[in-house]
Motif scaffolding. Structure first.
Motif, PDB file in Angstrom:
ATOM      1  N   HIS A   1      11.222 -38.016  78.208  1.00 34.17           N
ATOM      2  CA  HIS A   1      10.776 -38.666  77.151  1.00 34.17           C
ATOM      3  C   HIS A   1      10.122 -39.990  77.597  1.00 34.17           C
ATOM      4  N   PRO A   2       9.360 -40.621  76.824  1.00 28.79           N
ATOM      5  CA  PRO A   2       8.759 -41.876  77.469  1.00 28.79           C
ATOM      6  C   PRO A   2       9.544 -42.961  77.296  1.00 28.79           C
ATOM      7  N   ASP A   3      10.500 -42.994  76.449  1.00 28.78           N
ATOM      8  CA  ASP A   3      11.392 -44.201  76.412  1.00 28.78           C
ATOM      9  C   ASP A   3      12.450 -44.021  77.520  1.00 28.78           C
ATOM     10  N   LEU A   4      12.325 -42.962  78.512  1.00 29.40           N
ATOM     11  CA  LEU A   4      13.429 -43.031  79.459  1.00 29.40           C
ATOM     12  C   LEU A   4      12.662 -43.726  80.767  1.00 29.40           C
ATOM     13  N   VAL A   5      11.540 -43.667  80.705  1.00 28.62           N
ATOM     14  CA  VAL A   5      10.594 -43.820  81.956  1.00 28.62           C
ATOM     15  C   VAL A   5      10.864 -45.369  82.346  1.00 28.62           C
ATOM     16  N   PRO A   6      10.981 -45.553  83.707  1.00 25.30           N
ATOM     17  CA  PRO A   6      10.972 -46.995  84.124  1.00 25.30           C
ATOM     18  C   PRO A   6       9.891 -47.878  83.712  1.00 25.30           C
ATOM     19  N   THR A   7      10.116 -49.114  83.425  1.00 20.03           N
ATOM     20  CA  THR A   7       9.093 -50.139  82.950  1.00 20.03           C
ATOM     21  C   THR A   7       8.660 -51.001  84.204  1.00 20.03           C
ATOM     22  N   SER A   8       7.816 -51.741  84.158  1.00 17.23           N
ATOM     23  CA  SER A   8       7.292 -52.730  85.231  1.00 17.23           C
ATOM     24  C   SER A   8       8.462 -53.658  85.738  1.00 17.23           C
ATOM     25  N   ALA A   9       9.432 -53.967  84.714  1.00 22.80           N
ATOM     26  CA  ALA A   9      10.495 -54.660  85.045  1.00 22.80           C
ATOM     27  C   ALA A   9      11.433 -54.027  86.021  1.00 22.80           C
ATOM     28  N   ASP A  10      11.515 -52.679  85.744  1.00 18.29           N
ATOM     29  CA  ASP A  10      12.467 -51.794  86.366  1.00 18.29           C
ATOM     30  C   ASP A  10      11.929 -51.638  88.025  1.00 18.29           C
ATOM     31  N   LEU A  11      10.636 -51.724  88.095  1.00 23.54           N
ATOM     32  CA  LEU A  11       9.999 -51.527  89.491  1.00 23.54           C
ATOM     33  C   LEU A  11      10.588 -52.755  90.299  1.00 23.54           C
ATOM     34  N   ASP A  12      10.702 -53.781  89.459  1.00 20.83           N
ATOM     35  CA  ASP A  12      11.379 -55.123  90.198  1.00 20.83           C
ATOM     36  C   ASP A  12      12.702 -54.989  90.683  1.00 20.83           C
TER      37      ASP A  12
ATOM     38  N   ALA B   1      -1.844 -56.532  78.133  1.00 18.61           N
ATOM     39  CA  ALA B   1      -0.664 -55.565  78.059  1.00 18.61           C
ATOM     40  C   ALA B   1      -0.893 -54.160  78.479  1.00 18.61           C
ATOM     41  N   ALA B   2      -1.951 -53.660  77.925  1.00 22.87           N
ATOM     42  CA  ALA B   2      -2.380 -52.183  78.221  1.00 22.87           C
ATOM     43  C   ALA B   2      -2.608 -52.138  79.740  1.00 22.87           C
ATOM     44  N   LEU B   3      -3.225 -53.030  80.393  1.00 26.62           N
ATOM     45  CA  LEU B   3      -3.401 -52.981  81.680  1.00 26.62           C
ATOM     46  C   LEU B   3      -2.132 -52.850  82.616  1.00 26.62           C
ATOM     47  N   THR B   4      -0.987 -53.568  82.062  1.00 24.47           N
ATOM     48  CA  THR B   4       0.077 -53.509  82.915  1.00 24.47           C
ATOM     49  C   THR B   4       0.673 -52.232  82.701  1.00 24.47           C
ATOM     50  N   ARG B   5       0.769 -51.466  81.393  1.00 28.35           N
ATOM     51  CA  ARG B   5       1.471 -50.327  80.878  1.00 28.35           C
ATOM     52  C   ARG B   5       0.701 -49.110  81.817  1.00 28.35           C
ATOM     53  N   LEU B   6      -0.726 -49.194  81.886  1.00 28.73           N
ATOM     54  CA  LEU B   6      -1.466 -48.050  82.578  1.00 28.73           C
ATOM     55  C   LEU B   6      -1.185 -48.394  84.131  1.00 28.73           C
ATOM     56  N   GLU B   7      -1.019 -49.481  84.820  1.00 28.66           N
ATOM     57  CA  GLU B   7      -0.809 -49.680  86.070  1.00 28.66           C
ATOM     58  C   GLU B   7       0.561 -49.103  86.524  1.00 28.66           C
ATOM     59  N   THR B   8       1.553 -49.392  85.664  1.00 24.49           N
ATOM     60  CA  THR B   8       3.075 -49.099  85.796  1.00 24.49           C
ATOM     61  C   THR B   8       3.231 -47.304  85.708  1.00 24.49           C
ATOM     62  N   LEU B   9       2.373 -46.867  84.849  1.00 22.53           N
ATOM     63  CA  LEU B   9       2.303 -45.485  84.832  1.00 22.53           C
ATOM     64  C   LEU B   9       1.693 -44.731  85.701  1.00 22.53           C
TER      65      LEU B   9
ATOM     66  N   PRO C   1      14.814 -51.619  90.910  1.00 19.12           N
ATOM     67  CA  PRO C   1      15.310 -50.283  90.973  1.00 19.12           C
ATOM     68  C   PRO C   1      16.815 -50.097  90.897  1.00 19.12           C
ATOM     69  N   MET C   2      17.566 -50.889  91.512  1.00 17.36           N
ATOM     70  CA  MET C   2      18.899 -50.558  91.806  1.00 17.36           C
ATOM     71  C   MET C   2      19.528 -50.757  90.183  1.00 17.36           C
ATOM     72  N   GLU C   3      19.120 -51.760  89.335  1.00 23.62           N
ATOM     73  CA  GLU C   3      19.713 -52.030  87.989  1.00 23.62           C
ATOM     74  C   GLU C   3      19.471 -50.598  87.418  1.00 23.62           C
ATOM     75  N   PHE C   4      18.025 -50.117  87.555  1.00 26.37           N
ATOM     76  CA  PHE C   4      17.656 -49.140  86.743  1.00 26.37           C
ATOM     77  C   PHE C   4      18.434 -47.834  87.148  1.00 26.37           C
ATOM     78  N   ALA C   5      18.592 -47.745  88.164  1.00 24.02           N
ATOM     79  CA  ALA C   5      19.326 -46.539  88.734  1.00 24.02           C
ATOM     80  C   ALA C   5      20.900 -46.474  88.066  1.00 24.02           C
ATOM     81  N   GLU C   6      21.439 -47.771  88.139  1.00 25.51           N
ATOM     82  CA  GLU C   6      22.743 -47.922  87.564  1.00 25.51           C
ATOM     83  C   GLU C   6      22.746 -47.603  86.009  1.00 25.51           C
TER      84      GLU C   6
END
Length: 441
Positions: free
Chosen positions: A391-402, A301-309, A404-409
């Motif tokens: 704020h860190p809560d606004l930053v995209p997640t790994s799912a958002d990278l899958d 889980a930590a590795l996924t967060r690190l790679e995403t960031l 991006p259109m949904e994140f932008a909306e």
């Protein structure tokens, strides 16, 4: 070669009759060779030097003084002190890059100082950060040795455990020193591995390494220098003006390291490989993979967060630098693709750190992150794109990278509600009613 311990002479040659002409030297009547006091002095001197180095490291899990000495010595042999005399060229390149970056991002310049580093400078300037990252790893692995011993074995070992710990610190220091030397000979800027390794608000480039990098390209050296300066300056804007980012990156690496678990059943095999009187045998045992760390769910889980960031940082830098230099540097697109591939594939030095720390500092989803930042900027403008870092809560997640259109909306809805708080309250009430179901009356 003989199997005798260091400091002892070989047995007398049976063909030697004591005449001093057969290479064995005179042997006294008792049959024992004369004791060489100079060998004893040499042995004690080496042992004292070894323990002195261990104590000077502060008693931690890694002998960082030894790591620095090894790295600096290797770099000195390979010319790693060159490049620091090009401070003027680096300062000019960073200054030009800052002017080009100003119109394409709302984050102001973050570097107060621009420096030209040699490879040796890189080792000395970044070692405090590597110490913070490696201590949890070394503590977990070295601690596992002692934890796995039965209580009676610990009591019997006594002071020997402290000496083994010192030797382990030297072995870790030796590995780290070799890795630092290798990586210092490759990196182009202080932020190339994706982490803020250097001092705060300091943009640093390594001209000697950049010169070697440029020799394989068909671009002018000045163009490559300005392009890399723009990337370094963009990184510094993020790390300086996004207060939580630096700490979050380093904390995530530490969290990964603290989760390391060692298969203590392998300690019996390790014990058969280690000679307490030989620090080199401890290092060889570490390299053999006997104590290979086991990846836990928490680490994944930590590795996924690190790679995403890491991907989000590199993707944002990629987009901003492309906007800043795209029309000014003819080879910008080619340089951009070259660095993308360089970061994605990694080099032998990154492989070394993957072995030491257990993770690879690579933005595996750099292209997806760059596409997301580009989409957000096109739809909402650079002001709202850069506000995502607030704020860190606004930053995209790994799912958002899958998606991006949904994140932008979703981001558009978020900003609309910030502009119209009444609408936000009405939406919250509506969602609450739908969650509770229909009510009577």
């Amino acid at each position: 070669m003989t199997d005798l311990p260091f400091g002892f002479s070989p047995p007398p040659n049976p063909d030697d009759h004591g005449d001093g002409k057969s290479g064995g030297g005179a042997v006294p009547p008792g049959g024992m060779p004369p004791f060489d006091i100079s060998q004893l002095g040499q042995m004690l001197s080496q042992l004292g030097q070894m323990l002195s180095q261990s104590q000077s490291s502060g008693g931690g899990p890694v002998n960082y003084d030894l790591a620095r000495q090894i790295a600096v010595q290797q770099l000195a042999q390979s010319g790693g002190t060159s490049g620091a005399d090009q401070a003027g060229a680096v300062a000019d390149a960073v200054h030009l890059a800052e002017m080009w970056l100003d119109p394409v991002t709302t984050l102001p310049a973050g570097a107060r100082v621009a420096q030209a580093w040699s490879a040796t400078n890189w080792v000395e300037k970044t070692l405090p950060t590597w110490q913070r990252l490696f201590d949890p790893v070394a503590q977990r692995i070295s601690g596992a040795w002692v934890e796995a011993l039965p209580e009676e074995a610990k009591q019997a070992a006594g002071p020997l455990l402290a000496m083994v710990g010192q030797m382990g610190g030297m072995a870790f220091g030796s590995q780290l020193g070799n890795a630092l030397a290798q990586l210092a000979g490759e990196v182009l800027t202080s932020t190339e591995v994706g982490l803020p390794l250097g001092p705060d608000a300091t943009a640093a480039l390594l001209p000697a390494n950049i010169e070697k990098f440029t020799s394989g390209l068909e671009r002018p050296a000045s163009e490559v220098l300005v392009f890399l300066a723009a990337r370094e300056a963009a990184h510094q804007r993020l790390f300086t003006h996004v207060p939580w980012l630096r700490q979050r990156l380093l904390d995530t690496v530490e969290e990964f390291a603290r989760g390391i678990k060692v298969d203590t059943s392998a300690l019996e095999q390790l014990a058969s490989q280690v000679d307490p009187s030989n620090p080199g045998s401890i290092e060889e045992a570490m390299r053999s993979g006997v104590l290979e760390p086991q990846t836990t769910p928490e680490q994944k889980a930590a590795l996924t967060r690190l790679e995403t960031l890491l991907a989000l940082v590199e993707g944002w830098v990629d987009v901003v630098v492309a906007d800043a230099v795209g029309e000014r540097l003819p080879g910008a697109d080619a340089l951009r693709e070259t660095l993308r591939r360089r970061r994605a594939s990694g080099g032998p030095a990154e492989q070394t750190f993957a072995t030491l720390v257990g993770l690879e500092l690579r933005p595996r989803r750099l292209r997806a992150a760059a596409a997301l930042w580009r989409l957000v900027g096109d739809q909402h403008g650079i002001d709202k794109r850069d506000d995502v870092w607030a704020h860190p809560d606004l930053v995209p997640t790994s799912a958002d990278l899958d998606d991006p259109m949904e994140f932008a909306e979703r981001l558009g809805v978020t900003y609309a509600e910030l502009d119209d708080p009444i609408a936000a309250l009405e939406r919250a009430e509506r969602e609450k009613r739908e969650e509770n179901g229909p009510t009577e009356g």
